[in-house]
Design a protein around this motif. Sequence first.
Motif, PDB file in Angstrom:
ATOM      1  N   CYS A  53       0.721  -1.157   0.015  1.00  0.00           N
ATOM      2  CA  CYS A  53       0.125   0.179  -0.108  1.00  0.00           C
ATOM      3  C   CYS A  53       0.851   1.380  -0.127  1.00  0.00           C
ATOM      4  O   CYS A  53       2.185   1.171   0.107  1.00  0.00           O
ATOM      5  N   TYR A  54       0.222   2.576  -0.095  1.00  0.00           N
ATOM      6  CA  TYR A  54       1.126   3.682  -0.238  1.00  0.00           C
ATOM      7  C   TYR A  54       1.857   4.134   0.940  1.00  0.00           C
ATOM      8  O   TYR A  54       2.720   4.720   0.802  1.00  0.00           O
ATOM      9  N   GLU A  55       1.175   3.785   2.270  1.00  0.00           N
ATOM     10  CA  GLU A  55       1.787   4.133   3.404  1.00  0.00           C
ATOM     11  C   GLU A  55       1.929   2.937   4.159  1.00  0.00           C
ATOM     12  O   GLU A  55       0.838   2.299   4.326  1.00  0.00           O
ATOM     13  N   THR A  56       2.896   2.515   5.172  1.00  0.00           N
ATOM     14  CA  THR A  56       3.063   1.482   5.837  1.00  0.00           C
ATOM     15  C   THR A  56       3.488   2.090   7.115  1.00  0.00           C
ATOM     16  O   THR A  56       4.555   2.766   7.293  1.00  0.00           O
ATOM     17  N   SER A  57       2.811   1.801   8.226  1.00  0.00           N
ATOM     18  CA  SER A  57       3.126   2.389   9.662  1.00  0.00           C
ATOM     19  C   SER A  57       4.138   1.339  10.323  1.00  0.00           C
ATOM     20  O   SER A  57       3.844   0.172  10.303  1.00  0.00           O
ATOM     21  N   VAL A  58       5.239   2.126  11.161  1.00  0.00           N
ATOM     22  CA  VAL A  58       5.955   1.036  12.068  1.00  0.00           C
ATOM     23  C   VAL A  58       5.924   1.622  13.376  1.00  0.00           C
ATOM     24  O   VAL A  58       5.976   2.897  13.526  1.00  0.00           O
ATOM     25  N   GLY A  59       5.785   0.832  14.257  1.00  0.00           N
ATOM     26  CA  GLY A  59       5.849   0.970  15.522  1.00  0.00           C
ATOM     27  C   GLY A  59       5.488   0.074  16.633  1.00  0.00           C
ATOM     28  O   GLY A  59       5.349  -1.126  16.197  1.00  0.00           O
ATOM     29  N   ARG A  60       5.323   0.449  17.813  1.00  0.00           N
ATOM     30  CA  ARG A  60       4.987  -0.562  19.252  1.00  0.00           C
ATOM     31  C   ARG A  60       3.417  -0.891  19.131  1.00  0.00           C
ATOM     32  O   ARG A  60       3.082  -1.742  19.674  1.00  0.00           O
ATOM     33  N   SER A  76       4.167   5.004  17.625  1.00  0.00           N
ATOM     34  CA  SER A  76       3.938   5.508  16.250  1.00  0.00           C
ATOM     35  C   SER A  76       5.296   6.075  16.025  1.00  0.00           C
ATOM     36  O   SER A  76       5.323   7.167  16.206  1.00  0.00           O
ATOM     37  N   HIS A  77       6.140   5.048  15.372  1.00  0.00           N
ATOM     38  CA  HIS A  77       7.491   5.613  15.353  1.00  0.00           C
ATOM     39  C   HIS A  77       7.798   6.216  13.754  1.00  0.00           C
ATOM     40  O   HIS A  77       8.522   7.435  13.763  1.00  0.00           O
ATOM     41  N   ALA A  78       7.207   5.730  12.609  1.00  0.00           N
ATOM     42  CA  ALA A  78       7.585   6.128  11.615  1.00  0.00           C
ATOM     43  C   ALA A  78       6.658   5.436  10.436  1.00  0.00           C
ATOM     44  O   ALA A  78       5.858   4.816  10.745  1.00  0.00           O
ATOM     45  N   VAL A  79       6.590   6.111   9.319  1.00  0.00           N
ATOM     46  CA  VAL A  79       5.942   5.776   8.120  1.00  0.00           C
ATOM     47  C   VAL A  79       6.805   5.439   6.970  1.00  0.00           C
ATOM     48  O   VAL A  79       7.458   6.575   6.625  1.00  0.00           O
ATOM     49  N   VAL A  80       6.666   4.375   6.340  1.00  0.00           N
ATOM     50  CA  VAL A  80       7.492   4.186   5.045  1.00  0.00           C
ATOM     51  C   VAL A  80       6.251   4.403   3.727  1.00  0.00           C
ATOM     52  O   VAL A  80       5.329   3.686   3.820  1.00  0.00           O
ATOM     53  N   ALA A  81       6.417   5.468   2.969  1.00  0.00           N
ATOM     54  CA  ALA A  81       5.573   5.965   2.332  1.00  0.00           C
ATOM     55  C   ALA A  81       5.943   5.933   0.656  1.00  0.00           C
ATOM     56  O   ALA A  81       7.250   6.462   0.419  1.00  0.00           O
ATOM     57  N   LEU A  82       5.056   5.783  -0.313  1.00  0.00           N
ATOM     58  CA  LEU A  82       5.163   5.823  -1.708  1.00  0.00           C
ATOM     59  C   LEU A  82       4.757   7.042  -2.118  1.00  0.00           C
ATOM     60  O   LEU A  82       3.787   7.478  -2.153  1.00  0.00           O
ATOM     61  N   ARG A  83       5.900   7.927  -2.739  1.00  0.00           N
ATOM     62  CA  ARG A  83       5.567   9.156  -3.388  1.00  0.00           C
ATOM     63  C   ARG A  83       5.813   8.991  -4.859  1.00  0.00           C
ATOM     64  O   ARG A  83       6.129   8.228  -5.434  1.00  0.00           O
ATOM     65  N   LYS A  84       5.451  10.102  -5.525  1.00  0.00           N
ATOM     66  CA  LYS A  84       5.753  10.135  -7.059  1.00  0.00           C
ATOM     67  C   LYS A  84       7.067   9.855  -7.545  1.00  0.00           C
ATOM     68  O   LYS A  84       7.422   9.213  -8.561  1.00  0.00           O
ATOM     69  N   ASP A  85       8.163  10.339  -6.794  1.00  0.00           N
ATOM     70  CA  ASP A  85       9.569  10.010  -6.948  1.00  0.00           C
ATOM     71  C   ASP A  85      10.262   8.872  -6.393  1.00  0.00           C
ATOM     72  O   ASP A  85      11.396   8.728  -6.335  1.00  0.00           O
ATOM     73  N   GLY A  86       9.373   8.218  -5.637  1.00  0.00           N
ATOM     74  CA  GLY A  86      10.123   7.032  -4.758  1.00  0.00           C
ATOM     75  C   GLY A  86       9.624   6.861  -3.563  1.00  0.00           C
ATOM     76  O   GLY A  86       8.381   7.500  -3.200  1.00  0.00           O
ATOM     77  N   PHE A  87      10.096   6.148  -2.577  1.00  0.00           N
ATOM     78  CA  PHE A  87       9.903   5.833  -1.469  1.00  0.00           C
ATOM     79  C   PHE A  87      10.578   6.450  -0.375  1.00  0.00           C
ATOM     80  O   PHE A  87      11.818   6.892  -0.600  1.00  0.00           O
ATOM     81  N   TYR A  88       9.902   6.950   0.714  1.00  0.00           N
ATOM     82  CA  TYR A  88      10.349   7.696   1.808  1.00  0.00           C
ATOM     83  C   TYR A  88      10.095   7.287   2.950  1.00  0.00           C
ATOM     84  O   TYR A  88       9.103   6.316   3.017  1.00  0.00           O
ATOM     85  N   VAL A  89      11.074   7.575   4.043  1.00  0.00           N
ATOM     86  CA  VAL A  89      10.435   7.078   5.413  1.00  0.00           C
ATOM     87  C   VAL A  89      10.509   8.359   6.410  1.00  0.00           C
ATOM     88  O   VAL A  89      11.431   9.255   6.093  1.00  0.00           O
ATOM     89  N   PHE A  90       9.417   8.582   7.133  1.00  0.00           N
ATOM     90  CA  PHE A  90       9.186   9.735   7.867  1.00  0.00           C
ATOM     91  C   PHE A  90       9.139   9.341   9.175  1.00  0.00           C
ATOM     92  O   PHE A  90       8.628   8.490   9.702  1.00  0.00           O
ATOM     93  N   ASP A  91       9.797  10.192   9.950  1.00  0.00           N
ATOM     94  CA  ASP A  91      10.006  10.061  11.452  1.00  0.00           C
ATOM     95  C   ASP A  91       8.679  10.677  12.084  1.00  0.00           C
ATOM     96  O   ASP A  91       8.646  12.126  11.798  1.00  0.00           O
ATOM     97  N   THR A  92       7.891   9.997  12.688  1.00  0.00           N
ATOM     98  CA  THR A  92       6.714  10.475  13.067  1.00  0.00           C
ATOM     99  C   THR A  92       6.718  10.750  14.705  1.00  0.00           C
ATOM    100  O   THR A  92       6.105  10.358  15.418  1.00  0.00           O
ATOM    101  N   GLU A  93       7.859  11.747  14.908  1.00  0.00           N
ATOM    102  CA  GLU A  93       8.040  12.344  16.297  1.00  0.00           C
ATOM    103  C   GLU A  93       8.492  11.293  17.223  1.00  0.00           C
ATOM    104  O   GLU A  93       8.017  11.232  18.340  1.00  0.00           O
TER     105      GLU A  93
END
Length: 237
Positions: A53-60, A76-93
């Motif tokens: 899927c376009y967004e995958t959440s990672v956490g406890r 709620s540690h991070a999200v791995v997300a698909l964007r137009k130019d590729g995949f990104y990992v986001f730190d969710t604080e």
Amino acid sequence: MAEIEYIMRYVLCILAIAVIFNCVWSLIRLKPDKKVYALLVDMANEKQYPINCYETSVGRSRHCDVVFTNSTVSRSHAVVALRKDGFYVFDTESKTGVYVNDEKIEKKKKLQDGDIIAFGTAFMKFYMGSEADRDIKHEKNEKELCPRLVNIMDDTEFDLDGDFITIGREAGSNIEISARYVSRRQAEIFKEKNRWYIEDFGSVVKTTVNGEKIYSPTELRDGDVIKIGDFAFLYEE
């Protein structure tokens, strides 16, 4: 004639029910496979998490798509997300941060095939696209041949399958030691010309190899014992 019409009504009802049942069964049995855009692999146990899927959440939290019980991982540690130019990992604080290839990210970081992502002390390898399955098989074959460190106390194994391994108290270290007397960046094990070396970063409690304190990069040989205070690791080739 009336009897035939009466019987035909029941026959048609039974046929209609059979057709509906067959359609429903086909939908259930032939459920289409979801497209796998990428793959996350837990480096501790090689468990695979397909990203479909376009967004995958990672956490406890149990509500996350990828769940860790490790206390260094935020709910709620991070999200791995698909964007137009590729995949990104986001730190969710998160409290302990997100590291990509041993570098702490600021808010987000674009991912490349083969990147190592650290969520606290949980390490995952990222595989891109349809080559994921092939890369995993290749990775497993390489892992069988790579050197490793074995924690003598509890037999925990750390494969030396990259170019370097960091040791220290700092969150995100490949081998994290929480003892206060261990420096934040205690030492590093690195590969040079197909040989492995260990270097101490000028720590207060010196790193030793076979009981000898090291002051410069020292080549490792099969059976060497690396010790940092009360922590000891066996180097195996």
